[in-house]
Design a protein around this motif. Structure first.
Motif, PDB file in Angstrom:
ATOM      1  N   MET A  82      56.512 -17.835   7.052  1.00 44.74           N
ATOM      2  CA  MET A  82      57.153 -16.611   6.558  1.00 44.74           C
ATOM      3  C   MET A  82      56.171 -15.444   6.577  1.00 44.74           C
ATOM      4  SD  MET A  82      60.176 -15.957   4.867  1.00 44.74           S
ATOM      5  CE  MET A  82      60.652 -17.160   3.605  1.00 44.74           C
ATOM      6  N   ASP A  83      56.478 -14.461   7.423  1.00 48.86           N
ATOM      7  CA  ASP A  83      55.702 -13.226   7.377  1.00 48.86           C
ATOM      8  C   ASP A  83      55.959 -12.564   6.018  1.00 48.86           C
ATOM      9  OD1 ASP A  83      54.169 -11.054   8.156  1.00 48.86           O
ATOM     10  OD2 ASP A  83      55.857 -10.020   9.086  1.00 48.86           O
ATOM     11  N   VAL A  84      54.934 -11.970   5.451  1.00 46.16           N
ATOM     12  CA  VAL A  84      55.105 -11.375   4.120  1.00 46.16           C
ATOM     13  C   VAL A  84      55.790 -10.019   4.207  1.00 46.16           C
ATOM     14  CG1 VAL A  84      53.813 -10.388   2.180  1.00 46.16           C
ATOM     15  CG2 VAL A  84      53.283 -12.686   2.998  1.00 46.16           C
ATOM     16  N   GLN A  85      55.384  -9.199   5.178  1.00 43.62           N
ATOM     17  CA  GLN A  85      55.987  -7.870   5.294  1.00 43.62           C
ATOM     18  C   GLN A  85      57.054  -7.876   6.379  1.00 43.62           C
ATOM     19  OE1 GLN A  85      52.898  -4.944   5.806  1.00 43.62           O
ATOM     20  NE2 GLN A  85      52.350  -5.025   3.643  1.00 43.62           N
ATOM     21  N   MET A  86      58.313  -7.818   5.922  1.00 40.64           N
ATOM     22  CA  MET A  86      59.427  -7.785   6.875  1.00 40.64           C
ATOM     23  C   MET A  86      60.480  -6.817   6.362  1.00 40.64           C
ATOM     24  SD  MET A  86      60.120 -11.714   8.080  1.00 40.64           S
ATOM     25  CE  MET A  86      60.120 -12.433   6.443  1.00 40.64           C
ATOM     26  N   PRO A  87      61.304  -6.266   7.270  1.00 36.99           N
ATOM     27  CA  PRO A  87      62.365  -5.358   6.819  1.00 36.99           C
ATOM     28  C   PRO A  87      63.522  -6.117   6.162  1.00 36.99           C
ATOM     29  CG  PRO A  87      62.522  -5.704   9.171  1.00 36.99           C
ATOM     30  CD  PRO A  87      61.284  -6.414   8.730  1.00 36.99           C
ATOM     31  N   ILE A  88      64.396  -5.372   5.541  1.00 38.68           N
ATOM     32  CA  ILE A  88      65.612  -5.859   4.857  1.00 38.68           C
ATOM     33  C   ILE A  88      65.255  -6.696   3.627  1.00 38.68           C
ATOM     34  CG2 ILE A  88      67.836  -7.051   5.034  1.00 38.68           C
ATOM     35  CD1 ILE A  88      67.802  -6.427   8.025  1.00 38.68           C
ATOM     36  N   MET A  89      64.539  -7.792   3.842  1.00 34.08           N
ATOM     37  CA  MET A  89      64.017  -8.552   2.702  1.00 34.08           C
ATOM     38  C   MET A  89      62.632  -9.060   3.079  1.00 34.08           C
ATOM     39  SD  MET A  89      65.308 -12.045   0.889  1.00 34.08           S
ATOM     40  CE  MET A  89      66.711 -11.438   0.024  1.00 34.08           C
ATOM     41  N   ASP A  90      61.630  -8.789   2.228  1.00 28.56           N
ATOM     42  CA  ASP A  90      60.278  -9.216   2.573  1.00 28.56           C
ATOM     43  C   ASP A  90      60.111 -10.725   2.341  1.00 28.56           C
ATOM     44  OD1 ASP A  90      59.094  -9.791  -0.137  1.00 28.56           O
ATOM     45  OD2 ASP A  90      59.626  -7.695  -0.449  1.00 28.56           O
ATOM     46  N   GLY A  91      59.019 -11.257   2.844  1.00 28.39           N
ATOM     47  CA  GLY A  91      58.802 -12.697   2.803  1.00 28.39           C
ATOM     48  C   GLY A  91      58.626 -13.252   1.399  1.00 28.39           C
ATOM     49  N   ILE A  92      58.075 -12.447   0.517  1.00 33.19           N
ATOM     50  CA  ILE A  92      57.871 -12.925  -0.867  1.00 33.19           C
ATOM     51  C   ILE A  92      59.217 -13.039  -1.585  1.00 33.19           C
ATOM     52  CG2 ILE A  92      56.895 -12.287  -3.125  1.00 33.19           C
ATOM     53  CD1 ILE A  92      54.475 -11.173  -1.479  1.00 33.19           C
ATOM     54  N   SER A  93      60.057 -12.015  -1.432  1.00 37.48           N
ATOM     55  CA  SER A  93      61.390 -12.074  -2.057  1.00 37.48           C
ATOM     56  C   SER A  93      62.197 -13.246  -1.497  1.00 37.48           C
ATOM     57  CB  SER A  93      62.160 -10.779  -1.815  1.00 37.48           C
ATOM     58  OG  SER A  93      61.449  -9.689  -2.297  1.00 37.48           O
ATOM     59  N   ALA A  94      62.097 -13.448  -0.173  1.00 35.09           N
ATOM     60  CA  ALA A  94      62.839 -14.549   0.449  1.00 35.09           C
ATOM     61  C   ALA A  94      62.353 -15.893  -0.101  1.00 35.09           C
ATOM     62  CB  ALA A  94      62.677 -14.497   1.962  1.00 35.09           C
ATOM     63  N   MET A  95      61.025 -16.046  -0.206  1.00 38.11           N
ATOM     64  CA  MET A  95      60.467 -17.293  -0.740  1.00 38.11           C
ATOM     65  C   MET A  95      60.938 -17.496  -2.183  1.00 38.11           C
ATOM     66  SD  MET A  95      57.952 -18.260  -3.069  1.00 38.11           S
ATOM     67  CE  MET A  95      56.719 -16.968  -3.150  1.00 38.11           C
ATOM     68  N   VAL A 126      55.160 -21.495   4.224  1.00 40.09           N
ATOM     69  CA  VAL A 126      53.803 -21.029   4.506  1.00 40.09           C
ATOM     70  C   VAL A 126      53.844 -19.520   4.745  1.00 40.09           C
ATOM     71  CG1 VAL A 126      51.878 -21.198   6.132  1.00 40.09           C
ATOM     72  CG2 VAL A 126      53.157 -23.267   5.502  1.00 40.09           C
ATOM     73  N   ALA A 127      53.051 -18.777   3.973  1.00 36.23           N
ATOM     74  CA  ALA A 127      53.005 -17.327   4.147  1.00 36.23           C
ATOM     75  C   ALA A 127      52.086 -16.975   5.308  1.00 36.23           C
ATOM     76  CB  ALA A 127      52.504 -16.673   2.873  1.00 36.23           C
ATOM     77  N   MET A 128      52.417 -15.881   5.999  1.00 39.62           N
ATOM     78  CA  MET A 128      51.541 -15.352   7.050  1.00 39.62           C
ATOM     79  C   MET A 128      51.279 -13.896   6.696  1.00 39.62           C
ATOM     80  SD  MET A 128      53.485 -16.822  10.444  1.00 39.62           S
ATOM     81  CE  MET A 128      55.006 -15.960  10.133  1.00 39.62           C
ATOM     82  N   SER A 129      50.020 -13.566   6.474  1.00 35.29           N
ATOM     83  CA  SER A 129      49.730 -12.199   6.048  1.00 35.29           C
ATOM     84  C   SER A 129      48.287 -11.796   6.379  1.00 35.29           C
ATOM     85  CB  SER A 129      49.956 -12.085   4.536  1.00 35.29           C
ATOM     86  OG  SER A 129      49.607 -10.802   4.090  1.00 35.29           O
ATOM     87  N   ALA A 130      48.117 -10.509   6.635  1.00 35.07           N
ATOM     88  CA  ALA A 130      46.768  -9.982   6.828  1.00 35.07           C
ATOM     89  C   ALA A 130      46.130  -9.672   5.470  1.00 35.07           C
ATOM     90  CB  ALA A 130      46.826  -8.723   7.688  1.00 35.07           C
ATOM     91  N   GLU A 131      46.985  -9.552   4.447  1.00 36.40           N
ATOM     92  CA  GLU A 131      46.501  -9.228   3.101  1.00 36.40           C
ATOM     93  C   GLU A 131      46.432 -10.503   2.260  1.00 36.40           C
ATOM     94  OE1 GLU A 131      45.776  -6.079   2.890  1.00 36.40           O
ATOM     95  OE2 GLU A 131      46.794  -5.591   4.769  1.00 36.40           O
ATOM     96  N   GLU A 132      45.798 -10.375   1.118  1.00 37.46           N
ATOM     97  CA  GLU A 132      45.750 -11.508   0.192  1.00 37.46           C
ATOM     98  C   GLU A 132      47.136 -11.705  -0.433  1.00 37.46           C
ATOM     99  OE1 GLU A 132      43.186 -13.029  -3.673  1.00 37.46           O
ATOM    100  OE2 GLU A 132      42.888 -11.016  -2.887  1.00 37.46           O
ATOM    101  N   VAL A 133      47.543 -12.955  -0.565  1.00 38.19           N
ATOM    102  CA  VAL A 133      48.846 -13.249  -1.176  1.00 38.19           C
ATOM    103  C   VAL A 133      48.589 -14.000  -2.481  1.00 38.19           C
ATOM    104  CG1 VAL A 133      51.044 -14.470  -0.886  1.00 38.19           C
ATOM    105  CG2 VAL A 133      49.969 -13.373   1.080  1.00 38.19           C
ATOM    106  N   THR A 134      49.030 -13.436  -3.593  1.00 33.89           N
ATOM    107  CA  THR A 134      48.738 -14.049  -4.891  1.00 33.89           C
ATOM    108  C   THR A 134      49.971 -14.705  -5.516  1.00 33.89           C
ATOM    109  OG1 THR A 134      49.125 -11.896  -5.906  1.00 33.89           O
ATOM    110  CG2 THR A 134      46.839 -12.459  -5.431  1.00 33.89           C
ATOM    111  N   GLU A 135      51.152 -14.424  -4.982  1.00 35.69           N
ATOM    112  CA  GLU A 135      52.375 -14.980  -5.576  1.00 35.69           C
ATOM    113  C   GLU A 135      52.400 -16.499  -5.458  1.00 35.69           C
ATOM    114  OE1 GLU A 135      52.285 -12.290  -3.829  1.00 35.69           O
ATOM    115  OE2 GLU A 135      53.205 -10.794  -5.133  1.00 35.69           O
TER     116      GLU A 135
END
Lengths: 207, 145
Positions: free
Chosen positions: A53-66, A79-88
């Protein structure tokens, strides 16, 4: 070796194409969706062993979807995919972007194919349902001749939801095809569309 | 002091306008409960074919687990879900739908649904729900003896 069936949620088309190519060459099955909305809908089919799951996506982001999937009890790895740190909390793993296939493959090795349980539809219940479909098709013919389209569409909708449960995936798929255009076609095309549906259904092997 | 789980007959309510769907779901549930490593083994099933009879059965039986079709001939499954949650906030309700539109999923969660199944039923979908139900039920009924 049995490979994972992956759901890949990523809005970057080129990245998705590259990933699909690499993963499929390595033997994985991949289903690609472009946003979190589609990821939730697809994940609920429970056909995939793992979601990337990409974290930054349109319509609904990956964190909300998860979070939505976890709230609904979805218990397969995400599994998150991100260039930034993911703390959720809720992800099983975070892969740092940019993705390198070799590293992704090493990480995927820790996950297993979901154990699959098969269910049989009892023969007598399937037979009873097929009889119900046959009667419904006769009823649909009558409704079409009377141009009672609301009732017609309601029965087709029931097919879409139920036929697949009894092993009649072909009827379910035809109902899905029928529904996708039914509400948008002009009135004069309703009858030909209904006749098309009935003919297609009659051509299906039910037993 | 050891935590134990109170186990009694689980009451399951199946709400679907199509009799065949209810029969099949009941068959699937029974098969999965008996063949897999789930803790609960004893169940009472109740069925309803529309919203009004579901509401009546719910009031009479106070089920633990409900499979609720989102589209019923006499009303919306989501409205019915809200009524169920008002009557029994800790009831575990699984919405069942032919399509998984995000609107339906969001509305179901907002109304208190614990889970969401998209037809056709598969063992994997139902097992995920049953595992989730067990975790939920354990948490609700864990008592210290």
């Amino acid at each position: 070796m049995v490979h994972l069936n992956l759901l890949f949620a990523e809005d970057d088309v080129l990245l998705a194409q590259l990933f699909q190519l690499q993963a499929q060459q390595a033997g994985y099955q991949v289903c690609w969706v472009e946003n979190g909305d589609a990821a939730v809908q697809q994940a609920l089919s429970y056909q995939h062993d793992l979601i990337l799951m990409d974290v930054q996506m349109p319509i609904m982001d990956g964190i909300s979807a998860m979070q939505m999937l976890r709230q609904l009890g979805f218990d397969r790895p995400i599994v998150a995919m991100s260039a930034e740190e993911v703390t959720e909390t809720g992800f099983d793993l975070v892969l740092k972007k940019p993705l390198h296939w070799q590293q992704v493959q090493q990480q995927l090795a820790q996950f297993e194919v979901s154990p699959s349980v098969s269910l049989q539809v009892p023969a007598e219940l399937k037979e009873a349902y097929i009889s119900h479909v046959e009667q419904s098709l006769q009823q649909l013919e009558l409704l079409a001749s009377q141009e009672k389209w609301q009732e017609f569409a309601a029965i087709v909708h029931q097919f879409k939801g139920s036929a697949g449960c009894f092993g009649l995936e072909n009827i379910s798929e035809l109902a899905h095809q029928f529904q996708t255009s039914w509400n948008t076609i002009p009135a004069e095309q309703k009858l030909p569309r209904a006749i098309w549906f009935l003919e297609q259904c009659k051509a299906c092997k039910l037993r | 002091m050891q935590a134990k789980i109170k186990v009694r007959d689980q009451k399951i309510l199946l709400v679907d306008d199509l009799d065949y769907n209810r029969q099949l779901l009941r068959h699937n549930l029974t098969a999965l409960f008996s063949h897999n490593d789930l803790k609960y083994r004893s169940f009472s099933y109740f069925q309803a074919h529309n919203a009004s009879s579901a509401l009546l059965t719910f009031s009479q039986q106070s089920p633990d687990l409900v499979f609720l079709d989102i589209e019923l001939p006499d009303g919306s499954g989501i409205d019915l879900l809200k009524r169920f949650k008002q009557q029994k906030p800790d009831c575990f309700v699984v919405m069942v739908s032919g399509v998984s539109t995000l609107e339906n999923v969001k509305a179901s969660i907002a109304a208190g649904a614990a889970s969401f199944i998209v037809k056709p039923f598969s063992a994997d979908k139902i097992m995920a729900v049953l595992r989730q139900f067990e975790r939920f039920y354990d948490k609700q009924h864990k008592t210290s003896l």
